[in-house]
Scaffold this motif. Structure first.
Motif, short mmCIF file in Angstrom:
data_model
loop_
_atom_site.label_atom_id
_atom_site.label_comp_id
_atom_site.label_asym_id
_atom_site.label_seq_id
_atom_site.Cartn_x
_atom_site.Cartn_y
_atom_site.Cartn_z
N ASP A 1 -42.16 -29.65 -6.92
CA ASP A 1 -40.86 -29.08 -7.28
C ASP A 1 -39.78 -29.41 -6.26
N ASN A 2 -40.17 -29.57 -5.01
CA ASN A 2 -39.19 -29.84 -3.95
C ASN A 2 -39.51 -31.12 -3.18
N LYS A 3 -40.27 -32.01 -3.83
CA LYS A 3 -40.71 -33.20 -3.10
C LYS A 3 -40.64 -34.43 -4.01
N VAL A 4 -40.13 -35.55 -3.46
CA VAL A 4 -40.03 -36.80 -4.22
C VAL A 4 -40.59 -37.94 -3.39
N ALA A 5 -40.91 -39.04 -4.09
CA ALA A 5 -41.35 -40.27 -3.44
C ALA A 5 -40.40 -41.38 -3.86
N VAL A 6 -39.95 -42.19 -2.88
CA VAL A 6 -38.96 -43.24 -3.12
C VAL A 6 -39.54 -44.57 -2.63
N THR A 7 -39.39 -45.64 -3.45
CA THR A 7 -39.89 -46.96 -3.03
C THR A 7 -38.77 -47.76 -2.38
N PHE A 8 -39.15 -48.51 -1.33
CA PHE A 8 -38.27 -49.45 -0.66
C PHE A 8 -39.01 -50.79 -0.62
N PRO A 9 -38.89 -51.60 -1.70
CA PRO A 9 -39.70 -52.81 -1.80
C PRO A 9 -39.46 -53.82 -0.69
N CYS A 10 -38.20 -53.98 -0.29
CA CYS A 10 -37.92 -54.96 0.76
C CYS A 10 -38.43 -54.49 2.12
N GLU A 11 -38.52 -53.17 2.31
CA GLU A 11 -39.00 -52.61 3.58
C GLU A 11 -40.52 -52.45 3.57
N ARG A 12 -41.14 -52.65 2.38
CA ARG A 12 -42.59 -52.43 2.22
C ARG A 12 -42.97 -51.02 2.68
N MET A 13 -42.30 -50.07 2.03
CA MET A 13 -42.47 -48.68 2.46
C MET A 13 -42.23 -47.75 1.29
N ILE A 14 -42.94 -46.61 1.29
CA ILE A 14 -42.71 -45.50 0.36
C ILE A 14 -42.37 -44.28 1.20
N ARG A 15 -41.25 -43.64 0.90
CA ARG A 15 -40.85 -42.46 1.69
C ARG A 15 -41.03 -41.20 0.86
N LEU A 16 -41.74 -40.22 1.45
CA LEU A 16 -41.91 -38.91 0.84
C LEU A 16 -40.89 -37.97 1.45
N ILE A 17 -40.02 -37.38 0.60
CA ILE A 17 -38.93 -36.53 1.08
C ILE A 17 -39.13 -35.13 0.53
N THR A 18 -39.13 -34.13 1.41
CA THR A 18 -39.26 -32.72 1.02
C THR A 18 -37.92 -32.03 1.22
N PHE A 19 -37.49 -31.26 0.19
CA PHE A 19 -36.21 -30.56 0.22
C PHE A 19 -36.43 -29.05 0.32
N SER A 20 -35.42 -28.40 0.86
CA SER A 20 -35.39 -26.94 0.83
C SER A 20 -34.81 -26.48 -0.50
N GLU A 21 -34.74 -25.14 -0.70
CA GLU A 21 -34.16 -24.64 -1.95
C GLU A 21 -32.69 -25.00 -2.07
N SER A 22 -32.02 -25.16 -0.93
CA SER A 22 -30.60 -25.54 -0.94
C SER A 22 -30.42 -27.06 -0.98
N MET A 23 -31.53 -27.81 -1.14
CA MET A 23 -31.53 -29.26 -1.26
C MET A 23 -31.13 -29.98 0.02
N SER A 24 -31.44 -29.38 1.15
CA SER A 24 -31.32 -30.12 2.41
C SER A 24 -32.69 -30.71 2.73
N VAL A 25 -32.71 -31.85 3.42
CA VAL A 25 -33.97 -32.54 3.71
C VAL A 25 -34.73 -31.76 4.78
N VAL A 26 -35.94 -31.34 4.43
CA VAL A 26 -36.79 -30.60 5.36
C VAL A 26 -37.70 -31.56 6.11
N ASN A 27 -38.22 -32.53 5.41
CA ASN A 27 -39.17 -33.45 6.04
C ASN A 27 -39.15 -34.79 5.31
N ALA A 28 -39.42 -35.85 6.06
CA ALA A 28 -39.51 -37.20 5.48
C ALA A 28 -40.67 -37.93 6.12
#
Length: 600
Positions: free
Chosen positions: A402-429
């Motif tokens: 519910d508060n976590k997404v995964a984003v692909t960066f193909p040129c960087e060869r990386m997947i970033r997992l981003i966790t948000f707070s209820e106010s949609m500020s980034v808690v962890n990456a």
């Protein structure tokens, strides 16, 4: 071969023609008087050419000007306008130029140079010429004698013609009179038969009208029965669901009553009543939980009723049929939807997802950022941006929690997992470094499903980036994809959907790589992002065809939901929000169109 001569040489009938050197005309386009003739080459030559020829062709016979053929023939060949007629074939009885001789008379044994052939002919004493003149004189006398005979015969013919015309006219007048009389008799007979037939047809029509009225009554009754059967079937289905709906309302009331009784016993401090109420509530809670589970496991039965007869059937076909409608149960994902425009959002995004009913996340590849949109009942607006300090931007995004997404960066060869707070500020990456550049991404059962272009595969990763499974070939060992840019997962997490932009297809498969279906349609060009709603309906945007296709869960075409009339202009991204039944479609470049989705 040169045949030019001066005006003074050609005046009157006694023209004097002079032969010119054929070599000079051919090779130097000049005209020199002929001074000799080579019998072997069959060519007239000037003095210079004769000297040259004698020097280099010593075995050729070259005659001087006095002894060379003097009877010149200056007519040009009709097939070869630049060539003079120089030969006569006694076998074919035809004249020929040099080219005709080489081409058409190469197998003839008696082709002679024309001036040489006629050299010894004496026209004044020749037998052939004398015979020809005598024959012409005889023919002239015959023509004069025939003229009188023809005149006498014309008188006879004119007389015969007059008699014939008179006879024909007289006979024709009699025939026409007879013909008209017989026509009158035919019309009179027809009028009599017509009156008899009309009377008979009126009687037959009366019987036919009565018969058709009876059949019409029977047909209406049959149609009415078919309609009632279908209506009864669908009403029974709806009644089943309405019964479940009443159970759900009763369940709500019972739950409220149990909570109220328990609360009252607790407030009153009556421990005995509280104890017994607790026991009763516990038993009822178990029953209510069971009833709730029964409601959750019951899904509506979707169906489609369609005519099973042509739009313009024959009356014989209608009378012989016993059924007119077909009832077919369908998956909920195959129900047609309608889209109505809600609003526009300005955004340079190539992929996005609906995180919840209040938030839309858009991956902006150009600005290398993640844009957060706040969704209200009034409007949708950007209120925050997550910037990525990288050399290249994000490609695709998927919801992990519910508060976590995964984003692909193909040129960087990386997947970033981003966790948000209820106010949609980034808690962890957290970054997952991978060996390949992944583009499309989806999440299912603690696994990431990703696509790569080198080599072209779809892979299942665990949350640490380890490859669990690779899908790249069908059962025949052939490549499954060429450009699998985007992915989506079915609601029951059993099916992977892939948009293959290069092949213009949308294949679906199980998690072990077994192909279930492949959607290909002439009206889908350049499929990009795709999304799946809670019923299993698949929405895929065609960037090249400027439309969005609605597909059932088994990839049958339901309809083209959106097209250019809805403002589709190179759509590359699409996302569905279950909570508010909205479809977000991103154009390239610069705009997201929002549509309200409902059942048609």
């Amino acid at each position: 071969m040169a045949t030019n001569f001066s005006a003074s040489q050609t005046q009157g009938n006694d023209e004097v023609k002079e032969m010119y050197c054929e070599e000079c005309e051919k090779h130097e386009d000049s005209y020199a008087p002929a001074d000799g003739f080579c019998e072997d080459c069959v060519e007239y030559k000037c003095a210079d050419c004769c000297r040259y020829h004698r020097r280099h062709f010593k075995n050729h016979t070259v005659k001087d000007k006095d002894n060379m053929p003097q009877d010149f023939y200056f007519e040009k060949c009709s097939a070869h306008p630049k060539e003079l007629i120089k030969f006569f074939c006694s076998e074919c009885e035809k004249s020929a130029c040099q080219e005709c001789k080489d081409k058409d008379h190469q197998n003839c044994n008696n082709v002679t140079h024309l001036p040489t052939l006629v050299k010894d002919i004496k026209p004044s004493t020749g037998t052939e010429l004398k015979d020809l003149k005598e024959n012409l004189d005889k023919l002239s006398n015959d023509v004069k004698n025939t003229e009188k005979e023809m005149g006498d015969k014309c008188v006879i013919i004119d007389s015969l013609e007059g008699r014939a015309k008179s006879t024909v006219k007289q006979h024709n007048d009699q025939l026409i009179e007879n013909y008209e009389q017989q026509q009158k008799e035919i019309i009179d007979n027809f009028d009599k038969k017509m009156e008899e037939t009309i009377a008979k047809l009126k009687k037959e029509r009366k019987n036919l009208v009565e018969e058709l009225a009876e059949k019409k009554s029977m047909f209406k009754a049959k149609i009415s029965d078919a309609e009632q059967n279908i209506v009864k079937t669908v009403e029974n289905l709806n009644a089943e669901f309405k019964t479940l709906k009443k159970k759900q309302l009763t369940l709500v009331d019972d739950l409220k009553k149990l909570s109220a009784d328990l609360e009252q016993a607790q407030v009153l401090g009556q421990n005995c009543k509280l104890f017994l109420t607790m026991k009763l509530t516990k038993r009822n809670h178990e029953q209510l939980s069971q009833n709730m589970q029964e409601l959750q496991n019951n899904y509506i039965r979707c169906y489609k009723v369609e005519p099973n007869i042509d739009l313009k059937p024959s009356i014989q076909s209608l009378e012989s049929r016993t059924t007119f409608f077909s009832y077919k149960e369908i998956h909920e994902s195959a129900i047609e939807k309608t889209a109505t425009f809600h609003s526009d959002i300005n955004s340079e995004s190539n992929s996005f997802l609906s995180l919840n009913e209040n938030t839309l996340l858009a991956a902006d590849n150009c600005s290398r950022s993640l844009v957060i949109f706040k969704i209200t009942k009034i409007n949708i607006q950007s209120y925050d941006t997550v910037n990525f300090e990288m050399l290249s931007g994000p490609w695709a995004i998927t919801k992990v929690a519910d508060n976590k997404v995964a984003v692909t960066f193909p040129c960087e060869r990386m997947i970033r997992l981003i966790t948000f707070s209820e106010s949609m500020s980034v808690v962890n990456a957290d970054d997952i470094t991978v060996r390949k550049g992944y583009y499309g991404i989806a999440y299912s059962n603690n696994n990431l499903i990703v696509s790569t272009m080198g080599p072209v595969t779809v892979q299942v990763l665990d949350m640490s980036g380890r490859i669990v499974r690779t899908i790249d070939k069908d059962s025949m060992g052939k490549p499954l994809f060429t450009q699998p840019w985007y992915l989506a997962i079915s609601p029951d997490h059993t099916t992977i959907y892939v948009s293959d932009s290069s092949r213009n297809t949308v294949p679906s498969m199980t998690f072990d790589g077994k192909v279930k279906a492949i959607y290909k349609d002439g009206q889908l060009n350049g499929p990009c992002q795709l999304t799946v709603d809670e019923s299993g309906t698949v929405y895929v945007c065609g960037s090249g065809s400027n439309n969005v296709h609605q597909l059932s869960s088994d990839l049958n075409k339901v309809k083209i939901l959106l097209n250019e009339s809805h403002g589709m202009n190179y759509p590359v991204s699409v996302a569905y929000c279950q909570n508010n039944n909205r479809l977000y479609v991103g154009m390239s470049p610069g705009k997201i169109k929002v549509f309200n989705i409902r059942v048609k």
